[in-house]
Scaffold this motif. Structure first.
Motif, PDB file in Angstrom:
ATOM      1  N   GLN A   1      36.022  24.998  12.646  1.00 18.67           N
ATOM      2  CA  GLN A   1      36.360  26.306  13.187  1.00 18.67           C
ATOM      3  C   GLN A   1      36.708  26.245  14.669  1.00 18.67           C
ATOM      4  OE1 GLN A   1      32.682  27.544  11.577  1.00 18.67           O
ATOM      5  NE2 GLN A   1      33.626  26.711   9.741  1.00 18.67           N
ATOM      6  N   LYS A   2      36.477  25.115  15.282  1.00 15.74           N
ATOM      7  CA  LYS A   2      36.903  24.950  16.680  1.00 15.74           C
ATOM      8  C   LYS A   2      38.401  24.663  16.696  1.00 15.74           C
ATOM      9  CE  LYS A   2      33.276  25.168  19.417  1.00 15.74           C
ATOM     10  NZ  LYS A   2      32.792  26.307  18.636  1.00 15.74           N
ATOM     11  N   GLY A   3      39.090  25.287  17.644  1.00 19.98           N
ATOM     12  CA  GLY A   3      40.528  25.052  17.758  1.00 19.98           C
ATOM     13  C   GLY A   3      40.815  23.801  18.596  1.00 19.98           C
ATOM     14  N   GLY A   4      41.984  23.237  18.355  1.00 20.67           N
ATOM     15  CA  GLY A   4      42.494  22.159  19.208  1.00 20.67           C
ATOM     16  C   GLY A   4      41.743  20.846  19.119  1.00 20.67           C
TER      17      GLY A   4
ATOM     18  N   GLN B   1      29.964  19.549  24.803  1.00 23.90           N
ATOM     19  CA  GLN B   1      28.708  20.161  24.386  1.00 23.90           C
ATOM     20  C   GLN B   1      28.925  21.284  23.383  1.00 23.90           C
ATOM     21  OE1 GLN B   1      26.104  18.532  25.226  1.00 23.90           O
ATOM     22  NE2 GLN B   1      24.934  19.845  23.839  1.00 23.90           N
ATOM     23  N   GLU B   2      29.912  22.122  23.714  1.00 24.25           N
ATOM     24  CA  GLU B   2      30.192  23.305  22.893  1.00 24.25           C
ATOM     25  C   GLU B   2      30.562  22.884  21.462  1.00 24.25           C
ATOM     26  OE1 GLU B   2      33.683  26.623  22.870  1.00 24.25           O
ATOM     27  OE2 GLU B   2      33.603  25.165  24.497  1.00 24.25           O
ATOM     28  N   ALA B   3      31.371  21.831  21.367  1.00 24.40           N
ATOM     29  CA  ALA B   3      31.813  21.373  20.053  1.00 24.40           C
ATOM     30  C   ALA B   3      30.645  20.797  19.270  1.00 24.40           C
ATOM     31  CB  ALA B   3      32.912  20.337  20.203  1.00 24.40           C
ATOM     32  N   ILE B   4      29.788  20.079  19.968  1.00 23.06           N
ATOM     33  CA  ILE B   4      28.630  19.485  19.289  1.00 23.06           C
ATOM     34  C   ILE B   4      27.710  20.595  18.779  1.00 23.06           C
ATOM     35  CG2 ILE B   4      26.572  18.039  19.647  1.00 23.06           C
ATOM     36  CD1 ILE B   4      28.349  16.332  21.538  1.00 23.06           C
ATOM     37  N   GLU B   5      27.557  21.629  19.606  1.00 22.12           N
ATOM     38  CA  GLU B   5      26.740  22.769  19.152  1.00 22.12           C
ATOM     39  C   GLU B   5      27.391  23.463  17.954  1.00 22.12           C
ATOM     40  OE1 GLU B   5      26.298  24.936  22.783  1.00 22.12           O
ATOM     41  OE2 GLU B   5      24.868  23.450  23.555  1.00 22.12           O
ATOM     42  N   GLY B   6      28.722  23.454  17.913  1.00 21.36           N
ATOM     43  CA  GLY B   6      29.463  24.093  16.813  1.00 21.36           C
ATOM     44  C   GLY B   6      29.262  23.402  15.477  1.00 21.36           C
TER      45      GLY B   6
ATOM     46  N   THR C   1      24.525  11.625  21.924  1.00 21.27           N
ATOM     47  CA  THR C   1      23.859  12.826  21.397  1.00 21.27           C
ATOM     48  C   THR C   1      24.285  13.079  19.952  1.00 21.27           C
ATOM     49  OG1 THR C   1      23.998  13.761  23.602  1.00 21.27           O
ATOM     50  CG2 THR C   1      23.461  15.299  21.843  1.00 21.27           C
ATOM     51  N   LEU C   2      25.600  12.939  19.721  1.00 28.51           N
ATOM     52  CA  LEU C   2      26.146  13.188  18.386  1.00 28.51           C
ATOM     53  C   LEU C   2      25.557  12.222  17.355  1.00 28.51           C
ATOM     54  CD1 LEU C   2      28.398  15.076  17.244  1.00 28.51           C
ATOM     55  CD2 LEU C   2      29.974  13.175  17.487  1.00 28.51           C
ATOM     56  N   THR C   3      25.473  10.961  17.704  1.00 27.36           N
ATOM     57  CA  THR C   3      24.936   9.989  16.737  1.00 27.36           C
ATOM     58  C   THR C   3      23.437  10.225  16.521  1.00 27.36           C
ATOM     59  OG1 THR C   3      24.709   8.368  18.509  1.00 27.36           O
ATOM     60  CG2 THR C   3      26.624   8.137  17.097  1.00 27.36           C
ATOM     61  N   GLU C   4      22.748  10.650  17.579  1.00 29.46           N
ATOM     62  CA  GLU C   4      21.309  10.928  17.414  1.00 29.46           C
ATOM     63  C   GLU C   4      21.077  12.135  16.510  1.00 29.46           C
ATOM     64  OE1 GLU C   4      19.793   9.137  21.699  1.00 29.46           O
ATOM     65  OE2 GLU C   4      20.019  11.317  21.451  1.00 29.46           O
TER      66      GLU C   4
END
Ligand SMILES: Nc1ncnc2c1ncn2[C@@H]1O[C@H](COP(=O)(O)OP(=O)(O)OP(=O)(O)O)[C@@H](O)[C@H]1O
Ligand SMILES: [Mg+2]
Length: 274
Positions: free
Chosen positions: A9-12, A149-154, A199-202
């Protein structure tokens, strides 16, 4: 035919670029490829329509979903494209017809089953009936993300949204849906992005696109390369751009595409383009 949906749902984040370039690559290795663009922005339709190896169907995706238009499927060694259109934006407001839209997409995929090996569906960056229809009938979903950060939270929403989360769709509507994983794209070698990758892999390690080689997990990612944006802008398959930078970028991306295709059960002859 196996159906893959590019979903986030994130653009771009590169859904359309990956859909387009993966379609070209899949055709080059001998797969019969259908591409369905469910985004009215048409960022997959446009570059594909500029390419000689693509046959664009005379109907568009919004018409097929809304009006039950007949799609004549012909055998060809070109990529077959069901392009996006402006009608797609009006579908969400027709709540009474949502089931019909989803059924029409499902019927189209069924009708194409024997004529293609792979169907790639590009979606719009809002969770709506187009997005839901694609995931309800798909075999696989792939979620490109950017390392911020925003994308990871998404990602939590992508997986766990109460209506449109991949987990919800799988349990309630489409048990065969398999999540191929999160694929970091537009990756830059900055300390900030490296930190976000950790962070993402964790947080989501098992949900990342990866492969095991000699007992070691390798995560797939696509670096930020201007040649990719250029290939999209001029409607070319990346390795066709006559530039060293494009060739180098392709050599980085091809193993990632191989990972994705082999997760879907396709046999890869990696030498195909080398
Ligand atoms: N790895 C990359 N390196 C450089 N540019 C890229 C890369 N991936 C995508 N791009 C470019 O970034 C822009 C956004 O990509 P794209 O349109 O594929 O994202 P999207 O997720 O489909 O966006 P939307 O959600 O709006 O549909 C485009 O100009 C595209 O060509
Ligand atoms: Mg797009």
């Amino acid at each position: 035919m196996k159906t893959l949906v590019l979903a986030n749902q994130k653009g771009g984040v590169g859904k359309s670029a990956i859909a387009t370039q993966l379609a070209h690559y899949s055709r080059t290795i001998g797969l019969r490829v259908l591409v369905i663009d469910l985004d009215h922005q048409r960022n997959t339709s446009r570059p594909l329509m500029a390419h000689a190896d693509v046959m664009t169907l005379p109907v568009t995706s919004g018409t097929v979903l809304e009006e039950d238009a007949t799609v004549e499927i012909r055998t060809t060694d070109q990529i077959v494209l069901l392009a996006g259109d402006d009608k797609l934006t009006a579908l969400e407001k027709q709540a009474g017809n949502h089931n019909a839209f989803a059924t029409r997409l499902r019927n189209l995929l069924k009708a194409c089953d024997q004529s293609f090996d792979l169907c790639i569906i590009d979606t719009n960056p809002n969770p709506d009936i187009r997005y839901a229809s694609a995931l309800i009938s798909a075999d696989y979903a792939l979620a490109p993300v950017q390392l911020n950060q925003e994308a990871i939270e998404g990602i939590a929403g992508l997986l766990g949204h109460p209506r449109f989360g991949l987990s919800k769709i799988k349990t309630a509507l489409n048990p065969k849906l398999e999540f191929l994983g999160i694929l970091p794209n537009l990756v830059e070698p900055t300390p900030f992005q490296r930190g976000n990758m950790i962070t993402l892999t964790e947080k989501f390690g098992t949900r990342l696109v990866s492969e095991k080689r000699a007992g070691e997990t390798r995560y797939g990612f696509i670096p930020k390369r201007s040649a990719i944006a250029e290939a999209q802008a001029v409607g070319q398959f990346l390795p066709e751009l006559k530039k060293t930078a494009a060739r180098d970028a392709w050599n980085e991306i091809q193993p990632v595409f191989d990972m994705v295709l082999s997760r879907m059960g396709f046999k890869i002859a990696s030498e195909a383009l080398n």
